[in-house]
Scaffold this active site. Structure first.
Site, PDB file in Angstrom:
ATOM      1  CE  LYS A 230      -3.452  28.028  -5.611  1.00 25.32           C
ATOM      2  NZ  LYS A 230      -4.489  28.508  -6.553  1.00 25.32           N
TER       3      LYS A 230
ATOM      4  CD  GLU B 112      -1.705  38.079  -8.059  1.00 25.36           C
ATOM      5  OE1 GLU B 112      -1.852  36.841  -7.984  1.00 25.36           O
ATOM      6  OE2 GLU B 112      -2.181  38.876  -7.220  1.00 25.36           O
TER       7      GLU B 112
ATOM      8  NE  ARG C 284      -3.171   0.560  -0.704  1.00 28.69           N
ATOM      9  CZ  ARG C 284      -3.535   0.616  -1.973  1.00 28.69           C
ATOM     10  NH1 ARG C 284      -3.274   1.709  -2.706  1.00 28.69           N
ATOM     11  NH2 ARG C 284      -4.143  -0.401  -2.544  1.00 28.69           N
TER      12      ARG C 284
ATOM     13  CE  LYS D  60      -0.463  35.315  -5.554  1.00 27.35           C
ATOM     14  NZ  LYS D  60      -1.014  33.952  -5.395  1.00 27.35           N
TER      15      LYS D  60
ATOM     16  CG  ASP E 211      -4.478  36.501 -10.745  1.00 24.07           C
ATOM     17  OD1 ASP E 211      -4.582  35.295 -11.033  1.00 24.07           O
ATOM     18  OD2 ASP E 211      -5.034  37.009  -9.764  1.00 24.07           O
TER      19      ASP E 211
END
Length: 295
Positions: free
Chosen positions: A144, A205, A109, A176, A226
């Site tokens: 992410k 950004e 597994r 950002k 963006d």
């Protein structure tokens, strides 16, 4: 050949995964250890249950080695029949494993979890890379990722034909919207990074043409464009490219709400990259299995 995984990192991840499955080292598998004598030797095939691109096969040997050490059994010989990054077909044998059956089943597994996850990311990435082939644009991953598995998932992106953007918060500065609010302006944020960390590349950004041009004027040479509709994206790319004889080369990335259906259209605007968080946060696994062969 894609950059390989750090063996020390692989060993740590496998140890954590085995602790999770077996309990703290040495751990136990009450079913396999009760029903299978430790000296029974057999052969198992690692098999693809679906078509895709494989990644993570490099962890299989580490998994069986650690299990053998925990159980005190003989080692397992792993013979890979394909390499990470290969396209495979349903029922194709990816590796042949020979050794104590108890060890094979205890390891099953953990090796499948890691290889199936990585192969799912690689398969998803390959779809994007195929759509972008010939466009001059590349697909990028993001941060992410699954906590603790970032190196594996970004390795899988490379296996699928994608490109890694940055490994974390430490290697590239990404200014950002919240950084701009905190610093007061794009220029102020860029200047602060340049002063504090002059050796680090800066990415900025931008949501509008004005923000993009302000970032370039401030010294940024990598822009994240963006959530721009295609006409605006094309306008920004054209404006930035027009200034490159003065500014030098600026790398441009489209990001936000990108889909495979839009990929070719977005690449046609002239961006260098399409950033896709879904490569790592939304890829389904590639179904792999370990089939014990009848003796």
């Amino acid at each position: 050949m894609q950059q390989q995984l750090d063996p020390a990192w692989v060993a740590r991840v496998v140890q954590v995964a085995l602790d999770e499955d077996l309990g703290p080292a040495p751990g136990r598998d009450v079913t396999s250890q009760a029903t299978i004598p430790p000296d029974t030797v057999g052969t198992a095939h690692l098999v693809a249950r679906a078509e895709g691109v494989v990644a993570g096969l490099v962890v299989v040997q580490e998994v069986v080695d650690q299990v053998a050490q925990r159980l005190g059994t003989d080692g397992v010989t792993v013979s890979l029949t394909v390499e990470d990054g290969a396209r495979v077909w349903r029922d194709e044998v990816l590796a042949v494993l020979v050794g104590p059956v108890q060890t094979l089943l205890v390891a099953e597994r953990t090796m499948l979890n890691l290889a199936s996850r990585a192969s799912g990311v690689a398969t998803h990435t390959r779809r994007w890379a195929d759509v972008l082939d010939g466009s001059g644009a590349q697909v990028l991953d993001t941060r992410k990722t699954t906590p603790g598995l970032r190196a594996l998932e970004k390795y899988a992106v490379r296996c699928g034909g994608g490109t890694n953007k940055r490994m974390g918060l430490y290697d590239v500065a990404m200014v950002k919207d919240n950084h701009v609010v905190a610093a007061g302006s794009v220029a102020a944020a860029v200047r602060a990074v340049q002063e504090r960390f002059p050796d680090v590349d800066i990415q900025v950004e931008a949501d509008t043409l004005d923000q993009a041009l302000e970032a370039v004027a401030a010294g940024a040479r990598f822009l994240l464009l963006d959530n721009m509709p295609t006409p605006l994206l094309a306008e920004v790319v054209a404006a930035v490219r027009a200034g490159e004889p003065t500014t030098g080369r600026v790398e441009l990335e489209a990001t936000g709400n990108l889909t495979l259906d839009r990929a070719a259209e977005v690449a046609g605007t002239g961006v260098d990259y399409l950033s896709v968080g879904g490569l790592t946060h939304s890829s389904p696994i590639l179904d792999l299995a370990l089939d014990l062969q009848a003796s």
